[in-house]
Design an enzyme around this catalytic site. Structure first.
Site, PDB file in Angstrom:
ATOM      1  N   HIS B 366      -6.342   6.221  -7.138  1.00 44.96           N
ATOM      2  CA  HIS B 366      -7.445   5.733  -6.503  1.00 44.96           C
ATOM      3  C   HIS B 366      -8.177   7.105  -5.878  1.00 44.96           C
ATOM      4  CE1 HIS B 366      -6.097   5.645  -2.362  1.00 44.96           C
ATOM      5  NE2 HIS B 366      -4.870   5.474  -2.588  1.00 44.96           N
ATOM      6  N   ASP B 376      -3.558  11.746   0.403  1.00 46.57           N
ATOM      7  CA  ASP B 376      -3.705  10.241  -0.114  1.00 46.57           C
ATOM      8  C   ASP B 376      -5.048   9.675  -0.066  1.00 46.57           C
ATOM      9  OD1 ASP B 376      -3.582   7.537  -0.521  1.00 46.57           O
ATOM     10  OD2 ASP B 376      -2.468   6.978   1.172  1.00 46.57           O
ATOM     11  N   GLU B 413      -8.385   0.729  -3.092  1.00 45.19           N
ATOM     12  CA  GLU B 413      -6.844   0.744  -3.088  1.00 45.19           C
ATOM     13  C   GLU B 413      -6.478   0.704  -1.742  1.00 45.19           C
ATOM     14  OE1 GLU B 413      -2.496   2.270  -3.128  1.00 45.19           O
ATOM     15  OE2 GLU B 413      -4.574   2.678  -1.858  1.00 45.19           O
ATOM     16  N   GLU B 414      -6.838   1.393  -0.726  1.00 44.46           N
ATOM     17  CA  GLU B 414      -6.300   1.045   0.571  1.00 44.46           C
ATOM     18  C   GLU B 414      -6.531  -0.107   0.999  1.00 44.46           C
ATOM     19  OE1 GLU B 414      -4.201   3.163   1.529  1.00 44.46           O
ATOM     20  OE2 GLU B 414      -5.011   5.313   1.010  1.00 44.46           O
ATOM     21  N   ASP B 441      -0.734   8.308  -7.043  1.00 49.75           N
ATOM     22  CA  ASP B 441      -1.506   7.978  -5.823  1.00 49.75           C
ATOM     23  C   ASP B 441      -1.493   9.336  -5.004  1.00 49.75           C
ATOM     24  OD1 ASP B 441      -2.254   7.103  -3.152  1.00 49.75           O
ATOM     25  OD2 ASP B 441      -1.429   5.089  -3.489  1.00 49.75           O
ATOM     26  N   HIS B 539      -2.616   8.687   6.367  1.00 52.72           N
ATOM     27  CA  HIS B 539      -3.512   7.586   6.797  1.00 52.72           C
ATOM     28  C   HIS B 539      -4.384   7.993   8.118  1.00 52.72           C
ATOM     29  CE1 HIS B 539      -2.559   3.931   3.977  1.00 52.72           C
ATOM     30  NE2 HIS B 539      -2.866   5.239   3.374  1.00 52.72           N
TER      31      HIS B 539
END
Lengths: 719, 719
Positions: B366, B376, B413-414, B441, B539
Site C-alpha cells: 500500500h 509504513d 490500506e490504513e 507493507d 503510525h
C-alpha cells in the site's frame, strides 16, 4: 525402655475442643494421642492481642544492635522468658560494628552542575493516607550499609543492574571496565554484600545500592502509606559483610567474642579483608538514585536491566560515552567502626530424660533491627514470646520436656548473624548433640506461610502445619498448599523451591538468617519459617508498627499462627520418641544434586569422575530407606537409634570446610559464594565446576564421598 | 512438452558474477540454471540510492488516503511503472473514509479540576538530538482513529489493560462494569478495532487507546529523536474498523466500490454496525494518558496490567472507589465521514504462455500513510519500485514472463485494506486463477528479515531468501535463521510462529495488511515479507524520512535486499515450470491444527466428533505427499498439474464463509474475531470451541471436512 509420658493427665483438658476425627499418627511417635492433647493445650495459649502488645513495645523506638534501646528490648524479652518459667540470662558479646557518623552522596554532571545531594531522609507526606508517625524520630541513624569502610571517593558512575556475577561479566563482555569507577546497582537477586564483593574484585572504588521501584516500589503496587510498597525516599539498609566467607563478629571466626576475649585472639582491623569490604558502599532510595541514573550516558543498558523509572537506563560507559556526558559521584562515608557490646537473651527449659536432655532443641529469632523492625525481626519476636507464653503455661500445668529446650533472642543479626554465631561458637561442643535449630526471622509480613528446611525436616514441618488452624480457614498446611501458586512478589530470603517430592514445596536453606551457624557450621538440622506478603519496606524506617498494623496483620492472627507453628516444632522435637528425621528424602535429594552436577560438568566440558560420589550417595539413600523402617517400628529403647540419627547429619560436615571459606563445613548446603542468600547445594562440587576448576571439583567430590560414606555407615550401624 | 526457455541468452551476462558452486535445484523447476542467471541479472538492478530517492519523494508530505498529496504519490508510482515498461493505470474507487474535523479530549477530577486537556500535538524538542524536521507541517491531521464515529461523551474512566477479551472478562470477574464508562486501554496484544468491538459489547460509551512506554517507549529503549522509540507525545493512529468481520469499503462488502457504483448498491450509513463502531474511539500519547491514569482510584490493577509509567496503575473502579476519587473524561470527536476517492496504481506485464498467462502473479504494497509513512508503508513502496526497476531492465533485455505479473500500489490500506479489497473484489473472477499474491507493507523497519506465508509457500520463501545476499554477510536466509532467537521487541503484525517443520520459522497470515482479500476471501496463496527492527514510531508523525535514515536503514541496503527478495518471489512464481506449492507441509499443519482443536474441545468439555475431519485431513495429507512426488518429476505438459495445484487451495474456501462473517471464506486461516491481527487456524472450528458452541463447532467441522475432501480429490486426480 522409654519413659511413660503421663504428663498429659495433669492438663485441664476440659477447656479444649477435642478433634472429632481420630488422632493422626505422626512420624516420631509410637502413639501421638498424648502429644496431640499437649499440642492443643499449648495452642490455646498464644494470644493475638498479647502478641500485638509485644510488638508495639519492642518497636516503640529504633533499636539498632548495641544501642540503649536494643538493651531495653533484651530486658523486655528476658522478663517475658522469666515470667514463663524459663531459666533466663542476658548474654553479652563484644563485637565489631559499624555506625555511621556522617554520610554524603552527591552527583554532578560534566559541567559541574549538581544533579543530587543526599542522602535524602526517609519521609512520606504526613497529610496523605495518614502519613507515618515514626519517621521523625531523631534516634534514626542515617541509612547506611553495615560493614562498609569509611571512604571519600569521587569517580564516574557505571550502572551494573543487580550487581550479580553475570551482570559484571556482561559489562566486561561489552568492553566496559569498572576499574576506578563507582558502581550503581539495584537491590535484588543476590545478597547485597556480594554486590560489593564482586565490584571490588573488578576494581570499583565505591558502590551505591538503590531500591528500584520495579523490585519493591510502585511497579509492584501502591506505595506506603497508601499501600505496602517502598515509597520514593525509602531506603534498604543492610550489611555488606562477606557473609558467604563467614558470618558473625568479623574479628573472631570460629570462636566466641565474649566480653573478656583478649584482643590478641581477634583478627586486627587491618586484616579483615576476607570478611569486610575494602571499598565504601551505601544504600540509596530511588528518589536519590533516579537523577544519577537518568543522567547517565553511554550505551543503552541491556533491556533486561531496565527498571521501572521513567526513562531508558544507560550504562554510563560504552556506546557514545564522552567526557561531555559523564556523571560523577562523590561519596563521603564517615563510619565509626568499633567493638561494641550486644546482648543475646537465652531461656532454657531443662529436659527430664537423662539419656536425651543434652540433646538440645534450640529455637531462635533475632531482636535487633535496622530501625524499628516491626516485620524484620520483631514480628518473629512477638510471636516467639507467645510461643514462650504457651510453653510457660504447659510448665505451670506440670509438663516437662524430654529434651532440653533453649530459646535464643539473638542480637546483631543484621550486621552479619553475629549474636547467633557467637553463641553457637561458644556452645559448639554441646550443640554437636543438638537435635534441631528452629529459626524465624520475618515471622509475619503477611498471610502466606512459607518455610525452608533441611530435607530431613521437611515432612516434620508439614506435619506440624497440619495441626494449626489458619485464619483463612482449614489448616496452615491447607492454605500453604493453596498459596503456593501465588508466591509473594518480594521475599527477603531466597527459599528456592525443591520439587523432589510432590508435596507442598519447602525451600533450601541458604543464608541471611540465624540458622546458618547451626546447620552450616555445626550440622544441626534446621528449619526457617515465617508468613509472607507484599512487603516493600524491608530495612527502612517504614518497617514499623504503623505499617505492620495497616498491611501485615492488623488483628495479629498471623502472629498467633506463627507462635503456634513455632511452638509445635519445639514441642514435637522435644518430646518425640524417635527423632523424626526423614533421611529417605534427604538421600533422594542428594542423588539428584549429584546427577545435576554431573550434567553441569559435562556441559562445561569438565572431565570429572562421579563414580565414587554417586555410589556413596546411593549407599546413603539405601541406608536412609532402611533406617526409616526402623524409625517407624522403633526398639524399646531408642537412645542408640536417636544418637545415630543425630550423628548422621553431623557426619555430613567436612572438618576442613569449603575451599576459601573453611568456616562453612556442611558438604550439602552453603550460601553460594556469589549469591549469599540463595543456597548452593553440594557447594564444594558445584562451585568447583562453576569456576571451572576440575581439580578442586574432584577434591570436593572426594570430601563429599567421604562424608556420605561416614553418614551412611552411621545409619547402617543403627538399630 | 514444455516451452523451451531461450530468453536467458538475450541477457548481458558479462556483468554478473557467476556463482562458484553448482546451481542448486529449486522446487518447481526442471533445471534451475537458466532461472538462476535471470535472477542474477535481476538482482544487479535494485539500487540503494534510487530506493532512497523514491522514499524521500514519496514521504515529502503527509499523504493520507484521498488527499491531493496521496494522488501525487500515485502519479509518481505510475510514472515509475510506465518507465519500467509496465502497462499502467491509476484505478480510482469511491469509498467511505473518516476525516477528523475537531478532536477534544479532557479529563477532570471529582472537584472539577482539569487533569489534562488534549490531544497534545506530537512534538519533540527541536534543540535536542537534531529534533524533527517534519513535525510542524500544517497538513498533519490531528491524531485520530479511522472508522470512529463522531461523538460527544462524558463519563468516568475505567482502565482495561490491552482491551483483550480476557481483560474485559477479568474486569467483569472483579465485579467491575464498564457500562456507561469510557474505557482507557493501551495499544498492543490485539488489533485496535477489537478493543472497541469488545468494549462496546460490554456497554462502554467511548474508548481511549494510548501507547504505554512499556510497549514501545522508553522502557524499550531511547526515545526519538535520540533513539527509535516512541516519544512522550507520539500517538499511534489507526483504524478501528471491525476488520475481522470484513475489510474494505464498509459500504460494499463483496463488491467493488467503483466510482460509478450507484448508492443503492451500498449499505447506508446507518446500517454499518457490523463493520463500524458505534462508540467514539481516539488514540492518545502517554503524555496525555498519564495524568488520567495517575488520577484513577479504585482497586489496584492486576499486576500484569502495570505499564511503565511511574506510578501504580489503578482500575478507576472497585476497591475503595468513591465519588471523591472519580476521574471524568470528556471526549468530543467531530469526524467528517464521507465517500472519498482513492487511487490504486496497477502495473501489468503480460505473460506469454497461452496456457498460463491468465494465472496471474500478483504483488502489492500500500501507498497511503497516516502521516508520512516512511516505514509504513513507503519503505515497502520504495523497494517495490526498485523491484519494478529490475523487472523493467529484464524486459528491456528481452525477457517475458510465462505468467502475467500484476503489481498493485494500494490506497487506503490504513482505513481497512480498502484499495486492495476493492480491486480484488472487482477482479474476483480472474483472481480465482491467480497463482500467488506477494505482499509487503512495512518493507524495512530495520535489519531483521521476517515473513509469513500459507504453508504451501513457506519453502518457496526460504528458497528465494537463499539466493539474496544480506548486508550482514551470507544470505538473507542465513541471517534470518541467525536472527530468529533475537526477535524484534515491537512488531506491527503478529506473525505467530509455527514449528511444524524444523527449518527457519515462518508466521501464519492473520490480518492487518493487504494479503487478506487475496488469501482469506479468494484463496490465492499468499506471502508477506519485510525487514524489522526496533520501531517505536508506528503510525505517528515521527515515522518519517528523518527517523528512517537515522534508525532503519541509513544507506538503504535493506531496501535493496527487500527489492531483491520481493522480485525473486515474483520471477520464480511467474516462470516456474510447476507451481512450487508444498502441500505436504500444508497437510501436516492442518492435521496438527485439528489435533490441537480436539484437545481444546476436550479441555472445554465439548463433545465433538472429529472423525470425519481427521480422516479428510489425513486424506489431504496423503494426496499432498503423492502430488509432491509428481511435482518433483513433472509430466512433459504440466498444465493440468498446475491447474490442479492452484485449484486445491481455492477448494479450501467455504462458499458460505465463516459464521457471523461470511466475507471470510477460507476454512484454514482467518484473523481471529477477538485478535484481528493474529490468525486463528481452522477458524470456524476453533471459534466454535472457544465460544463454546458445540453445534456451531460441529457444523464448522463438517464444512472443513467438505473443503478438505474437495481439495484432496483435486490433488488425487492431478497427474
Amino acid at each position: 525402655m522409654t519413659r511413660l509420658r503421663t504428663v498429659a493427665c495433669l492438663l485441664p483438658l476440659a477447656a479444649l475442643t477435642l478433634a472429632q476425627s481420630p488422632t493422626p499418627q505422626v512420624f516420631g511417635y509410637r502413639d501421638f494421642a498424648q502429644q496431640a492433647k499437649l499440642d492443643k493445650a499449648f495452642m490455646a495459649v498464644p494470644d493475638p492481642a498479647l502478641a500485638g502488645q509485644h510488638l508495639k513495645t519492642l518497636t516503640a523506638a529504633p533499636h539498632w544492635a548495641s544501642s540503649p534501646e536494643d538493651y531495653a528490648t533484651a530486658v523486655y524479652v528476658a522478663d517475658k522468658f522469666k515470667a514463663a518459667g524459663l531459666e533466663t540470662e542476658i548474654v553479652p558479646f563484644k563485637v565489631l560494628l559499624t555506625k555511621p557518623v556522617k554520610i554524603v552522596i552527591e552527583a554532578f554532571d560534566a559541567t559541574g552542575n549538581k544533579l543530587m545531594s543526599g542522602p535524602t531522609p526517609e519521609h512520606v507526606d504526613p497529610n496523605k493516607f495518614g502519613g507515618d508517625p515514626f519517621q521523625d524520630d531523631p534516634r534514626i541513624l542515617p541509612a547506611f550499609n553495615g560493614s562498609s569502610p569509611s571512604g571519600d571517593v569521587t569517580a564516574e558512575v557505571v550502572y551494573a543492574n543487580y550487581g550479580t556475577l553475570a551482570d559484571f561479566q556482561q559489562l566486561a563482555k561489552l568492553g566496559i571496565s569498572i576499574k576506578g569507577k563507582i558502581v550503581l546497582v539495584r537491590y535484588g537477586e543476590n545478597f547485597r554484600g556480594i554486590k560489593t564483593y564482586i565490584a571490588q574484585q573488578y576494581g570499583a572504588i565505591g558502590v551505591l545500592i538503590y531500591s528500584d521501584p520495579a523490585d519493591d516500589g510502585y511497579f509492584r503496587g501502591d506505595m506506603y502509606p497508601k499501600g505496602p510498597y517502598r515509597p520514593e525516599t525509602g531506603v534498604q539498609r543492610g550489611s555488606v559483610q562477606f557473609l558467604p566467607i563467614y558470618p558473625g563478629d568479623p574479628t573472631t571466626p570460629g570462636i566466641a567474642s565474649t566480653p573478656d576475649l583478649p584482643d590478641s585472639k581477634r583478627i586486627p582491623a587491618d586484616k579483615l579483608q576476607n570478611n569486610q569490604p575494602s571499598i565504601p558502599t551505601n544504600p540509596l532510595s530511588y528518589h536519590d538514585a533516579a537523577p544519577i541514573l537518568k543522567a547517565l550516558g553511554g550505551a543503552e543498558s541491556p533491556r533486561e536491566w531496565q527498571g521501572a523509572l521513567p526513562f531508558t537506563y544507560h550504562l554510563g560507559a560504552g556506546g557514545n560515552h564522552t567526557e561531555a556526558n559523564k556523571v560523577t559521584v562523590h561519596m563521603h562515608l564517615d563510619e565509626d567502626i568499633a567493638l561494641r557490646t550486644i546482648w543475646d537473651v537465652i531461656g532454657t527449659i531443662n529436659g527430664t530424660d537423662d539419656s536425651q536432655k543434652d540433646n538440645w532443641v534450640v529455637a531462635g529469632n533475632h531482636r535487633d533491627a535496622w530501625v524499628y523492625g516491626a516485620v524484620d525481626p520483631n514480628s518473629g519476636t512477638a510471636a516467639m514470646l507467645e510461643t514462650v507464653h504457651g510453653l510457660g503455661q504447659l510448665l505451670k500445668q506440670g509438663w516437662k520436656p524430654k529434651r532440653t529446650i533453649v530459646i535464643g533472642s539473638w542480637d546483631a543479626e543484621e550486621e552479619g548473624l553475629i549474636g547467633s554465631t557467637e553463641w553457637a561458637e561458644q556452645h559448639e561442643k554441646i550443640l554437636a548433640h543438638a537435635v534441631a535449630y528452629f529459626n524465624t526471622d520475618v515471622g509475619v509480613a503477611g498471610p502466606n506461610f512459607d518455610a525452608a528446611a533441611v530435607p530431613s525436616l521437611k515432612q516434620f514441618v508439614r506435619e506440624v502445619t497440619k495441626e494449626v488452624p489458619s485464619p483463612k480457614g482449614g489448616t496452615v498446611y491447607d492454605q500453604w498448599k493453596a498459596d503456593q501458586n501465588a508466591p509473594s512478589p518480594t521475599r527477603k530470603r531466597n527459599r528456592s523451591s525443591e520439587s523432589t517430592d510432590s508435596d507442598v514445596r519447602i525451600g533450601t536453606l541458604g543464608s541471611g538468617s540465624d540458622y546458618t551457624p547451626f546447620i552450616q557450621h555445626l550440622g544441626v538440622p534446621s528449619t526457617d519459617i515465617g508468613s509472607e506478603g507484599p512487603y516493600g519496606v524491608y530495612h527502612s524506617v517504614f518497617d514499623n508498627y504503623n505499617w505492620f498494623t495497616k498491611f501485615a496483620d492488623p488483628t495479629f492472627v498471623y502472629e498467633q499462627q506463627q507462635a503456634r507453628v513455632f511452638g509445635l516444632e519445639i514441642l514435637h522435637m522435644a518430646d518425640a520418641d524417635v527423632l523424626p528425621y526423614d533421611y529417605q528424602l534427604y538421600g533422594k535429594e542428594i542423588v539428584g544434586y549429584l546427577e545435576a552436577a554431573q550434567k553441569l560438568a559435562t556441559t562445561k566440558g569438565l572431565s570429572l569422575d562421579f563414580t565414587s560420589a554417586l555410589a556413596a550417595a546411593n549407599r546413603f539413600a539405601t541406608a536412609a530407606t532402611a533406617i526409616r523402617a526402623v524409625q517407624s517400628a522403633p526398639p524399646a529403647n531408642p537412645t542408640g537409634l536417636n544418637e545415630a540419627l543425630r550423628n548422621a547429619e553431623e557426619a555430613l560436615l567436612n572438618p576442613d570446610g569449603l575451599p576459601k571459606r573453611p568456616w562453612y563445613k556442611h558438604t550439602i548446603y552453603a550460601p553460594g559464594e556469589f549469591t549469599g542468600y540463595a543456597a548452593v547445594v553440594i557447594p564444594g562440587v558445584n562451585e568447583g565446576i562453576d569456576a571451572p576448576d576440575a581439580p578442586r571439583a574432584q577434591a570436593q567430590l572426594a570430601a563429599l564421598t567421604a562424608a556420605l560414606n561416614r553418614s551412611a555407615a552411621i545409619l547402617e550401624a543403627a538399630k
